[in-house]
Design a protein around this motif. Structure first.
Motif, PDB file in Angstrom:
ATOM      1  N   LYS A  99       0.604  -1.067   0.090  1.00  0.00           N
ATOM      2  CA  LYS A  99      -0.021  -0.379   0.116  1.00  0.00           C
ATOM      3  C   LYS A  99       1.257   1.451   0.258  1.00  0.00           C
ATOM      4  N   SER A 122       7.699   0.067   6.237  1.00  0.00           N
ATOM      5  CA  SER A 122       5.893   1.079   6.372  1.00  0.00           C
ATOM      6  C   SER A 122       6.145   2.251   7.680  1.00  0.00           C
ATOM      7  N   THR A 123       4.951   2.838   7.382  1.00  0.00           N
ATOM      8  CA  THR A 123       4.358   3.694   8.695  1.00  0.00           C
ATOM      9  C   THR A 123       3.317   2.827   8.967  1.00  0.00           C
ATOM     10  N   LYS A 124       3.587   3.716  10.672  1.00  0.00           N
ATOM     11  CA  LYS A 124       2.909   2.942  11.539  1.00  0.00           C
ATOM     12  C   LYS A 124       1.465   3.404  11.140  1.00  0.00           C
ATOM     13  N   GLY A 125       1.000   2.276  10.073  1.00  0.00           N
ATOM     14  CA  GLY A 125      -0.369   2.437   9.720  1.00  0.00           C
ATOM     15  C   GLY A 125      -0.429   3.893   9.203  1.00  0.00           C
ATOM     16  N   ALA A 126      -2.218   4.788   9.285  1.00  0.00           N
ATOM     17  CA  ALA A 126      -1.835   5.642   8.848  1.00  0.00           C
ATOM     18  C   ALA A 126      -1.343   7.585   9.554  1.00  0.00           C
ATOM     19  N   VAL A 127      -0.503   7.583   8.864  1.00  0.00           N
ATOM     20  CA  VAL A 127       0.345   8.643   9.878  1.00  0.00           C
ATOM     21  C   VAL A 127      -0.018  10.228   9.671  1.00  0.00           C
ATOM     22  N   GLU A 285      -0.152  13.542   5.848  1.00  0.00           N
ATOM     23  CA  GLU A 285      -0.428  12.740   5.654  1.00  0.00           C
ATOM     24  C   GLU A 285      -0.187  11.258   4.970  1.00  0.00           C
ATOM     25  N   ASP A 287       0.244   6.809   4.313  1.00  0.00           N
ATOM     26  CA  ASP A 287       0.035   4.919   4.555  1.00  0.00           C
ATOM     27  C   ASP A 287       0.622   4.555   3.721  1.00  0.00           C
ATOM     28  N   LYS A 289       2.688   0.872   3.921  1.00  0.00           N
ATOM     29  CA  LYS A 289       2.676  -0.437   4.252  1.00  0.00           C
ATOM     30  C   LYS A 289       3.892  -1.135   2.885  1.00  0.00           C
ATOM     31  N   SER A 291       6.701  -5.185   2.599  1.00  0.00           N
ATOM     32  CA  SER A 291       6.156  -6.618   3.358  1.00  0.00           C
ATOM     33  C   SER A 291       7.636  -7.365   2.305  1.00  0.00           C
TER      34      SER A 291
END
Length: 540
Positions: A99, A122-127, A285, A287, A289, A291
């Motif tokens: 994402k 990754s970011t820590k979720g939506a930041v 902002e 978001d 992700k 892997s």
């Protein structure tokens, strides 16, 4: 009418032309190849599957694995034999984007063009966070930022104030007659000469600053991670919404996982920079992700064959190849689904004509090219010889030639000899039936940066074709614009047809393609790591 003219040209060459009298070929077979390749091409169907259907093919990613399995199945469906997904050695961690979203939210909302750097986290979720400028060239410079960056979106100061370059120069171009004539007239490289045949030519000086910056970069990344920044933003190369991506962090199996980091289009990045410098409060902002994959650290090439029909020559090889991996912001169309689709099409053409090559013709689609020709180097080490000791393996004596395509979607205009002057008259003869399609030039020059060099490095005849540049260097190479829409169907048809003819003609020659002298061994200066050749079993 074209067919009659073509046959007349073939027979004239074979009968009366002293220039080509030393090299004959089967004109009727070449005409069959031309008819199939130019009138019933499947090259764009293959290109569509490799780009729109499969998506990005970054080495080590699930996307590349899926594409390798798909193309291996296609090889089998074409009737190729000995098809396998063959390991070449350890690559390191796999990685992919799951994402990616970035936007400016103040002083107003706008979605931004940005892509995660390869092998970044990754970011820590939506930041959400404020955009701040960091200007640091050394560790002491970082002291003033301690305790001030937690959750911030970090950008770097830049002397650049505008992303646009020369907007009056066309993005795309083809080789001119003058340029091709200049290439054809190039003289062999003199001893001690650098690139281009000029004595002493080479890389310009002034690299100390670049090396210093490279050495400081890991320390900067470590500092920003320790400060808990929300996102690191780099200015990407490119204009007009084009963004050229690059590697972000180490893929080594024992490397620590990196933090989130993106490259942003020049226009968007400089807008943020100008706003922050003006004193405006800029907020963003994101978001993101990504892997990482560590279960299988090996990487693979896909190979398949048309077995040779001659009882004596059938054990000898002609090889075609192109790198199959890509970067991650586009779908790797011109770099290098184009070359891969062309090589697949060349094999299909030979099969479809019903011709029976005397020598075995083998196709190899490489991985790890973007990280340093790793797949082809590993294959050459496993099958032919290692540059470290130049101990020749049995297959070394069996290979006639390797042909490569990896300079975008442009049609073939000729071939680089890589200093192999003895191959010149042969290739001029083989190009003659395609002079009317723009393929006329044979140059003694070397060209670099792709997989034919792996063969040349161990004394095997390895060749890259001259191609029209199109917008490869200005718009598509490693960029988010490298998609199916940038492919030229007519050019890829022409390229596949010519390469099919070269492969077939090479398979039929009484002798193998002439070779240059064997190079001396070049022992590695540093211990081997990711990329060393391995011996894991093949995945069929």
């Amino acid at each position: 009418m074209k067919k009659n003219l073509l046959f007349s040209a073939f027979f004239a060459i074979g009968a009366v032309s002293p220039l080509f009298a030393q090299e004959s070929f089967d004109a009727a077979a070449v005409q069959k190849i031309r008819d199939e390749g130019m009138n019933r091409s499947k090259v764009m169907e293959t290109a569509f599957t490799l780009t729109d259907v499969t998506g990005p093919r970054l080495s080590g990613s699930p996307g590349l694995r899926k594409a390798q399995e798909q193309v291996a199945a296609q090889m089998k469906a074409m009737g190729l034999q000995n098809v396998k997904i063959e390991p070449w050695g350890e690559f390191g961690k796999g990685w992919q984007i799951d994402k990616s979203y970035t936007a400016m939210t103040a002083p107003y909302y706008d979605a931004l063009i940005a892509y995660p750097k390869a092998w970044s986290g990754s970011t820590k979720g939506a930041v959400k966070g404020e955009v701040v400028i960091v200007k640091a060239d050394s560790l002491p410079d970082l002291e003033k930022y301690k305790g001030k960056l937690k959750g911030k979106f970090v950008i770097y100061d830049s002397q650049t104030t505008q992303a646009a370059g020369d907007i009056f120069q066309a993005d795309g171009s083809r080789n001119t007659d003058a340029r091709l004539a200049e290439m054809a007239a190039t003289q062999p490289v003199t001893p001690g000469a650098g690139p281009g045949g000029r004595p002493g030519a080479g890389r310009p000086g002034g690299r100390g600053g670049a090396f210093a910056a490279m050495a400081f970069r890991p320390k900067l990344a470590e500092f920003l991670a320790s400060e808990g920044v929300g996102l690191i933003i780099n200015m990407g190369r490119g204009t007009d919404g084009t963004l050229f991506t690059s590697n972000g962090n180490s893929r080594a199996k024992d490397a620590p996982k990196a933090g989130p980091e993106v490259e942003m289009s020049g226009e968007d990045y400089l807008r943020l920079l100008r706003l922050v410098k003006s004193g405006a409060k800029v907020e963003m902002e994101a978001d993101i992700k990504t892997s990482f994959y560590t279960k299988d650290l090996q990487e693979y090439n896909v190979v398949g064959e048309i077995p040779g029909s001659d009882p004596t020559l059938g054990s000898e090889l002609v090889m075609l190849g192109a790198h199959f991996d890509s970067w991650h912001s586009g779908t790797g169309a011109t770099d290098n689904a184009a070359g891969s689709a062309v090589m697949m099409e060349a094999m299909r053409i030979i099969q479809a004509t019903g011709l029976k090559p005397k020598r075995t013709i083998r196709i190899a689609l490489w991985s790890g090219e973007e990280q340093g020709l790793l797949g082809s180097r590993g294959y050459v080490t496993n099958h032919f010889a290692s540059t470290a000791d130049m101990v020749l393996k049995p297959e070394h004596s069996k290979l006639s030639a390797y042909y490569n395509l990896d300079n975008g979607t442009g049609k073939i205009r000729g071939v680089y000899l890589q200093g192999n002057a003895a191959a010149g008259p042969i290739f001029r003869s083989w190009l003659a039936p395609f002079n009317d399609l723009g393929a006329t030039t044979v140059t003694i020059s070397n060209t670099g940066g792709t997989d034919h060099q792996s063969y040349d490095a161990v004394g095997l005849p390895g060749f890259q074709f001259i191609q029209d540049g199109m917008d490869y260097n200005t718009r598509t190479h490693h960029s988010n614009q490298d998609t199916y829409d940038r492919l030229s169907a007519d050019d890829l048809k022409q390229a596949a047809t010519i390469i099919a003819a070269f492969a077939y003609n090479t398979s039929q020659r009484t002798e193998k393609i002439p070779r240059k002298a064997l190079p001396a061994a070049r022992p590695p200066q540093t211990p081997g790591g990711a990329g060393a050749a391995g011996t894991a079993p093949a995945r069929n």
